[in-house]
Design an enzyme around this catalytic site. Structure first.
Site, PDB file in Angstrom:
ATOM      1  N   ASP A  34       0.823  -1.220   0.000  1.00  0.00           N
ATOM      2  CA  ASP A  34       0.000   0.000   0.000  1.00  0.00           C
ATOM      3  C   ASP A  34       0.853   1.264   0.000  1.00  0.00           C
ATOM      4  OD1 ASP A  34      -2.412  -1.572   0.159  1.00  0.00           O
ATOM      5  OD2 ASP A  34      -1.729  -2.048   2.178  1.00  0.00           O
ATOM      6  N   HIS A  88      -5.369  -2.134  -5.252  1.00  0.00           N
ATOM      7  CA  HIS A  88      -4.719  -0.910  -5.723  1.00  0.00           C
ATOM      8  C   HIS A  88      -5.776   0.150  -5.892  1.00  0.00           C
ATOM      9  CE1 HIS A  88      -1.055  -3.070  -6.640  1.00  0.00           C
ATOM     10  NE2 HIS A  88      -1.778  -3.964  -7.281  1.00  0.00           N
ATOM     11  N   ARG A 109       0.420 -29.404  -6.643  1.00  0.00           N
ATOM     12  CA  ARG A 109       0.071 -29.778  -8.027  1.00  0.00           C
ATOM     13  C   ARG A 109      -1.338 -30.332  -8.184  1.00  0.00           C
ATOM     14  NH1 ARG A 109       5.797 -32.042  -7.744  1.00  0.00           N
ATOM     15  NH2 ARG A 109       5.189 -31.486  -5.637  1.00  0.00           N
ATOM     16  N   ARG A 167      -5.400   0.407   8.770  1.00  0.00           N
ATOM     17  CA  ARG A 167      -3.980   0.093   8.606  1.00  0.00           C
ATOM     18  C   ARG A 167      -3.205   0.626   9.806  1.00  0.00           C
ATOM     19  NH1 ARG A 167      -3.848   2.095   2.394  1.00  0.00           N
ATOM     20  NH2 ARG A 167      -4.748   0.234   1.452  1.00  0.00           N
TER      21      ARG A 167
HETATM   22  P1  IMP Z   1      -2.693 -13.216   2.550  1.00  0.00           P
HETATM   23  O1  IMP Z   1      -1.793 -12.713   1.487  1.00  0.00           O
HETATM   24  O2  IMP Z   1      -4.152 -12.920   2.277  1.00  0.00           O
HETATM   25  O3  IMP Z   1      -2.441 -14.646   2.882  1.00  0.00           O
HETATM   26  O4  IMP Z   1      -2.371 -12.398   3.886  1.00  0.00           O
HETATM   27  C1  IMP Z   1      -1.124 -12.536   4.566  1.00  0.00           C
HETATM   28  C2  IMP Z   1      -0.667 -11.187   5.128  1.00  0.00           C
HETATM   29  O5  IMP Z   1      -0.311 -10.314   4.058  1.00  0.00           O
HETATM   30  C3  IMP Z   1      -1.739 -10.440   5.940  1.00  0.00           C
HETATM   31  O6  IMP Z   1      -1.095  -9.737   6.984  1.00  0.00           O
HETATM   32  C4  IMP Z   1      -2.318  -9.449   4.926  1.00  0.00           C
HETATM   33  O7  IMP Z   1      -2.874  -8.321   5.561  1.00  0.00           O
HETATM   34  C5  IMP Z   1      -1.065  -9.104   4.121  1.00  0.00           C
HETATM   35  N1  IMP Z   1      -1.378  -8.686   2.745  1.00  0.00           N
HETATM   36  C6  IMP Z   1      -1.677  -9.478   1.693  1.00  0.00           C
HETATM   37  N2  IMP Z   1      -1.873  -8.745   0.583  1.00  0.00           N
HETATM   38  C7  IMP Z   1      -1.679  -7.467   0.924  1.00  0.00           C
HETATM   39  C8  IMP Z   1      -1.717  -6.238   0.195  1.00  0.00           C
HETATM   40  O8  IMP Z   1      -1.967  -6.164  -1.020  1.00  0.00           O
HETATM   41  N3  IMP Z   1      -1.445  -5.092   0.898  1.00  0.00           N
HETATM   42  C9  IMP Z   1      -1.144  -5.125   2.215  1.00  0.00           C
HETATM   43  N4  IMP Z   1      -1.088  -6.251   2.938  1.00  0.00           N
HETATM   44  C10 IMP Z   1      -1.358  -7.417   2.300  1.00  0.00           C
HETATM   45 MG    MG Z   2      -3.052  -2.203  -1.449  1.00  0.00          MG
END
Ligand code: IMP
Ligand code: MG
Length: 336
Positions: A13, A43, A138, A255
């Protein structure tokens, strides 16, 4: 004639979407392709009065002359994808690699229903972790097996490498941030894949020798959503005093907000092999800088923040974002 990768240098972010949109309008790439994990990314791109939140469509969609692609390594949720394609009106110029792994309802159930993923890690609940696990085991379905995706299928590595051979520019956009990389981040509080520039290249089938520029995006006040260590995190009282408040694009969770982390900025620049850096949120360092488009318009306070960040990063800060709109930016790349 450049192949540029854009990645996030903190916890995500950072404003990559806006940076991608700006570079695209200036560099006129023929292809903008997504790397990164999948629809866990959100995004936000603001153009004039309208703010678009996209999770699958590359944030470069606002540049209308590029073909848009989703790289081979990226997870595709067909429902999210098709809905977004309609929402932002990119049908006819967006494509998906036929070998992308697909997120099914079951992956979402396993993500949201898992005490460990949903509660301890604080996942986004979009099914990405379980889908990547299935890909490694897989047993995942691929995009070419999904009838609704048939009209979008393409060989992304071939398209991109052909465009580069023809002397065209290409942009590869990462998602997530360095701090939640499966390899380099704060494991186990990370996402289900590496998030560095090498991974973004690999996701698109572009070899390391073909990359010209790696733009690492930082924000003046880094943020983190979900659980896990955040060494420069500030108290919510402090961020309220500063007037900073942010919510996730995908999960709408508040956040966590921190102050600039020079150590992390330096380390992520190193692993990403960054050639340049962008910094967003300079209007938060000093409100007077809101909307500035020239370096000379910045206040002393903002300039000294940028100079000291540049020393931490060890690479030139060539893009400075001063507000949410695509036009709120200072571009110093010509002066390099
Ligand atoms: P997951 O990717 O959904 O498995 O989440 C794992 C960790 O990554 C969590 O703490 C989410 O908040 C963080 N996370 C995943 N994608 C994003 C993103 O696009 N922006 C910010 N944090 C993310
Ligand atoms: Mg984001």
């Amino acid at each position: 004639m450049t192949c540029t990768i854009v990645v996030g240098g903190f916890f995500g972010d950072e404003g990559k979407g806006k940076i991608v949109a700006h570079i695209a309008h200036r560099d006129r790439p023929s292809i903008i392709s997504r790397g990164g994990v999948g629809p866990n990314a959100g995004h936000t791109v603001t153009v004039g009065e309208k703010a678009y939140g996209v999770r699958m469509v590359p944030s470069g969609f606002v540049y209308k002359d590029a073909r848009l692609m989703i790289g081979t390594g990226v997870l595709v949720d067909p429902r999210v994808f098709i809905q977004e394609v309609d929402l932002v009106g990119v049908k006819g110029r967006i494509f998906v690699d036929q070998r992308c792994a697909v997120i099914d309802e079951d992956h979402i159930r396993r993500d949201k229903g898992s005490e460990y993923l949903a509660k301890k890690i604080g996942s986004t609940g979009t099914g990405c972790g379980p889908a990547n696990a299935d890909r490694v085991l897989r047993v995942a379905r691929l995009a070419k097996e999904v009838p609704e995706l048939a009209e979008f299928l393409i060989d992304v590595p071939r398209e991109i490498n052909n465009a580069l051979d023809a002397g065209q520019s290409v942009m590869l956009e990462g998602s997530q941030g360095f701090g939640i990389s499966l390899y380099f981040g704060t494991y186990p509080y990370v996402t289900s894949k590496d998030t560095s520039a090498s991974q973004v290249a690999a996701d698109n089938g572009v070899g390391p020798t073909r990359i010209d520029e790696v733009m690492v995006v930082y924000k003046a006040y880094p943020t983190r959503v979900g659980e896990g260590p955040f060494s420069t995190e500030m108290t919510s009282e402090r961020s309220q005093t500063l007037g900073i408040e942010e919510f996730g694009t995908v999960t709408h969770r508040p956040r966590r907000i921190g102050v600039w982390d020079g150590e992390m900025a330096k380390y992520s620049m190193m692993v990403n092999g960054g050639t340049q850096a962008a910094i967003t949120g300079i209007d938060r360092v000093d409100k007077e800088c809101f909307g500035a488009t020239g370096y000379q318009q910045l206040t002393r306070k903002a300039k000294s923040f940028i100079e000291s960040a540049e020393l931490d990063i060890g690479a030139p800060i060539t893009l400075i974002s001063t507000g949410p709109d695509v036009s709120h930016i200072i571009d110093l790349r010509d002066e390099m």
